[in-house]
Design a protein around this motif. Structure first.
Motif, PDB file in Angstrom:
ATOM      1  N   THR A  87    -115.809  40.276 -67.278  1.00 19.42           N
ATOM      2  CA  THR A  87    -115.083  39.207 -65.799  1.00 19.42           C
ATOM      3  C   THR A  87    -113.836  38.344 -67.356  1.00 19.42           C
ATOM      4  O   THR A  87    -114.370  37.241 -67.807  1.00 19.42           O
ATOM      5  CB  THR A  87    -116.494  38.605 -65.395  1.00 19.42           C
ATOM      6  N   THR A  88    -112.879  38.291 -66.391  1.00 21.10           N
ATOM      7  CA  THR A  88    -111.928  37.204 -66.824  1.00 21.10           C
ATOM      8  C   THR A  88    -111.554  36.641 -66.148  1.00 21.10           C
ATOM      9  O   THR A  88    -110.670  37.437 -65.316  1.00 21.10           O
ATOM     10  CB  THR A  88    -110.641  38.498 -67.743  1.00 21.10           C
ATOM     11  N   ASP A  89    -110.919  34.919 -66.473  1.00 23.56           N
ATOM     12  CA  ASP A  89    -110.496  34.200 -65.017  1.00 23.56           C
ATOM     13  C   ASP A  89    -110.906  34.555 -63.674  1.00 23.56           C
ATOM     14  O   ASP A  89    -110.152  34.782 -62.491  1.00 23.56           O
ATOM     15  CB  ASP A  89    -109.440  34.169 -65.481  1.00 23.56           C
ATOM     16  N   GLY A  90    -112.141  35.100 -63.657  1.00 23.36           N
ATOM     17  CA  GLY A  90    -112.004  35.204 -61.937  1.00 23.36           C
ATOM     18  C   GLY A  90    -111.609  36.521 -61.633  1.00 23.36           C
ATOM     19  O   GLY A  90    -112.186  36.924 -60.005  1.00 23.36           O
ATOM     20  N   VAL A  91    -112.081  37.798 -62.169  1.00 25.48           N
ATOM     21  CA  VAL A  91    -111.869  39.178 -61.971  1.00 25.48           C
ATOM     22  C   VAL A  91    -112.631  40.189 -63.356  1.00 25.48           C
ATOM     23  O   VAL A  91    -112.369  39.250 -63.441  1.00 25.48           O
ATOM     24  CB  VAL A  91    -109.976  39.304 -61.852  1.00 25.48           C
ATOM     25  N   THR A  92    -113.428  40.533 -62.017  1.00 31.56           N
ATOM     26  CA  THR A  92    -114.273  41.304 -63.105  1.00 31.56           C
ATOM     27  C   THR A  92    -113.718  42.680 -62.621  1.00 31.56           C
ATOM     28  O   THR A  92    -113.457  43.040 -61.965  1.00 31.56           O
ATOM     29  CB  THR A  92    -115.860  41.219 -62.132  1.00 31.56           C
ATOM     30  N   VAL A  93    -113.542  43.299 -63.703  1.00 28.97           N
ATOM     31  CA  VAL A  93    -113.467  45.039 -63.799  1.00 28.97           C
ATOM     32  C   VAL A  93    -114.925  45.668 -64.149  1.00 28.97           C
ATOM     33  O   VAL A  93    -115.242  45.155 -65.164  1.00 28.97           O
ATOM     34  CB  VAL A  93    -112.446  45.119 -65.011  1.00 28.97           C
ATOM     35  N   ARG A  94    -115.279  46.784 -63.378  1.00 33.27           N
ATOM     36  CA  ARG A  94    -116.318  47.051 -63.766  1.00 33.27           C
ATOM     37  C   ARG A  94    -116.426  48.813 -64.169  1.00 33.27           C
ATOM     38  O   ARG A  94    -114.903  49.118 -63.132  1.00 33.27           O
ATOM     39  CB  ARG A  94    -117.082  47.130 -62.589  1.00 33.27           C
ATOM     40  N   VAL A  95    -117.009  49.111 -65.043  1.00 34.98           N
ATOM     41  CA  VAL A  95    -116.891  51.132 -65.191  1.00 34.98           C
ATOM     42  C   VAL A  95    -118.047  51.143 -65.036  1.00 34.98           C
ATOM     43  O   VAL A  95    -119.005  51.001 -65.506  1.00 34.98           O
ATOM     44  CB  VAL A  95    -115.767  51.313 -66.838  1.00 34.98           C
ATOM     45  N   SER A  96    -118.239  52.586 -64.515  1.00 35.40           N
ATOM     46  CA  SER A  96    -118.902  53.967 -64.314  1.00 35.40           C
ATOM     47  C   SER A  96    -118.058  54.992 -65.486  1.00 35.40           C
ATOM     48  O   SER A  96    -116.591  55.516 -64.854  1.00 35.40           O
ATOM     49  CB  SER A  96    -118.978  53.964 -63.378  1.00 35.40           C
ATOM     50  N   VAL A  97    -118.353  56.669 -65.978  1.00 43.76           N
ATOM     51  CA  VAL A  97    -118.178  56.963 -67.069  1.00 43.76           C
ATOM     52  C   VAL A  97    -118.691  58.142 -66.376  1.00 43.76           C
ATOM     53  O   VAL A  97    -120.014  58.333 -66.507  1.00 43.76           O
ATOM     54  CB  VAL A  97    -117.482  56.649 -68.096  1.00 43.76           C
ATOM     55  N   THR A  98    -118.354  59.790 -65.873  1.00 39.68           N
ATOM     56  CA  THR A  98    -118.994  61.253 -66.141  1.00 39.68           C
ATOM     57  C   THR A  98    -118.115  61.771 -66.513  1.00 39.68           C
ATOM     58  O   THR A  98    -117.102  61.696 -66.293  1.00 39.68           O
ATOM     59  CB  THR A  98    -118.652  60.921 -64.992  1.00 39.68           C
ATOM     60  N   PHE A  99    -118.858  62.720 -67.757  1.00 38.82           N
ATOM     61  CA  PHE A  99    -118.805  63.803 -68.039  1.00 38.82           C
ATOM     62  C   PHE A  99    -118.836  65.073 -67.330  1.00 38.82           C
ATOM     63  O   PHE A  99    -119.002  65.310 -66.461  1.00 38.82           O
ATOM     64  CB  PHE A  99    -119.644  63.943 -69.506  1.00 38.82           C
ATOM     65  N   LEU A 100    -117.146  65.460 -67.371  1.00 43.37           N
ATOM     66  CA  LEU A 100    -117.188  66.424 -66.282  1.00 43.37           C
ATOM     67  C   LEU A 100    -116.838  67.720 -66.767  1.00 43.37           C
ATOM     68  O   LEU A 100    -115.958  68.653 -67.994  1.00 43.37           O
ATOM     69  CB  LEU A 100    -115.529  66.798 -65.748  1.00 43.37           C
ATOM     70  N   HIS A 159    -114.499  55.804 -63.150  1.00 42.95           N
ATOM     71  CA  HIS A 159    -114.226  54.553 -62.377  1.00 42.95           C
ATOM     72  C   HIS A 159    -114.506  53.517 -62.699  1.00 42.95           C
ATOM     73  O   HIS A 159    -115.317  53.184 -63.129  1.00 42.95           O
ATOM     74  CB  HIS A 159    -115.896  54.604 -60.843  1.00 42.95           C
ATOM     75  N   ILE A 160    -113.060  53.161 -61.848  1.00 43.35           N
ATOM     76  CA  ILE A 160    -112.528  52.137 -62.433  1.00 43.35           C
ATOM     77  C   ILE A 160    -113.063  50.719 -60.250  1.00 43.35           C
ATOM     78  O   ILE A 160    -112.566  51.057 -59.858  1.00 43.35           O
ATOM     79  CB  ILE A 160    -111.492  50.919 -62.615  1.00 43.35           C
ATOM     80  N   ARG A 161    -113.615  49.913 -60.487  1.00 48.76           N
ATOM     81  CA  ARG A 161    -114.044  48.990 -59.677  1.00 48.76           C
ATOM     82  C   ARG A 161    -113.410  47.082 -60.141  1.00 48.76           C
ATOM     83  O   ARG A 161    -114.581  46.608 -60.627  1.00 48.76           O
ATOM     84  CB  ARG A 161    -115.580  49.002 -58.672  1.00 48.76           C
TER      85      ARG A 161
END
Length: 132
Positions: free
Chosen positions: A10-23, A39-41
């Protein structure tokens, strides 16, 4: 949400969440190509809307090679995210090694005219080992 998005910042009230999957179906191990989807949220916890302007990635492979990717928006969009809302997108990353990592930042603009940087958490790219 922690289990689905194990990496967050979280930076300045904006949160970046990440999940990653090997394909594995997109990878060619014999051809030295491994592929991951991530996947970015992006969640806006501020009191006003924000707009994502640019992305800046640092992608490293298992040999220590560093690749930088800079561009406008994400997947062809510069989304405006209203307060309390989120924006999701999925993209991919190929490497020529079975592991590596990604990190970076997004540039946003909010109600003030000055752009601000939001960190993307560091996350590993790891292919499962194959027993021979």
């Amino acid at each position: 949400m922690q289990a689905f998005f194990p990496f967050s910042e979280t930076t300045d009230g904006v949160t970046v969440r990440v999940s990653v999957t090997f394909l594995p179906e997109q990878s060619d191990i014999d051809g030295l190509r491994w592929f991951w989807a991530y996947h970015i949220r992006i969640e806006n916890e501020r009191d006003s809307a924000v707009q994502l302007l640019t992305r800046h990635w640092r992608i490293s492979d298992a040999r220590g090679a560093l690749h930088r990717v800079d561009g406008d928006g994400v997947i062809g969009e510069q989304p405006v995210i209203q307060p309390g809302k989120s924006h999701d997108y999925v993209s991919g990353c190929p490497l020529n090694t079975p592991s590596g990592a990604m990190a970076g930042h997004f540039m946003f603009v909010g109600s003030a005219p000055d752009a601000f940087e939001v960190r993307i958490p560091h996350f590993p790219l790891t292919a499962p080992t194959v027993e021979q």
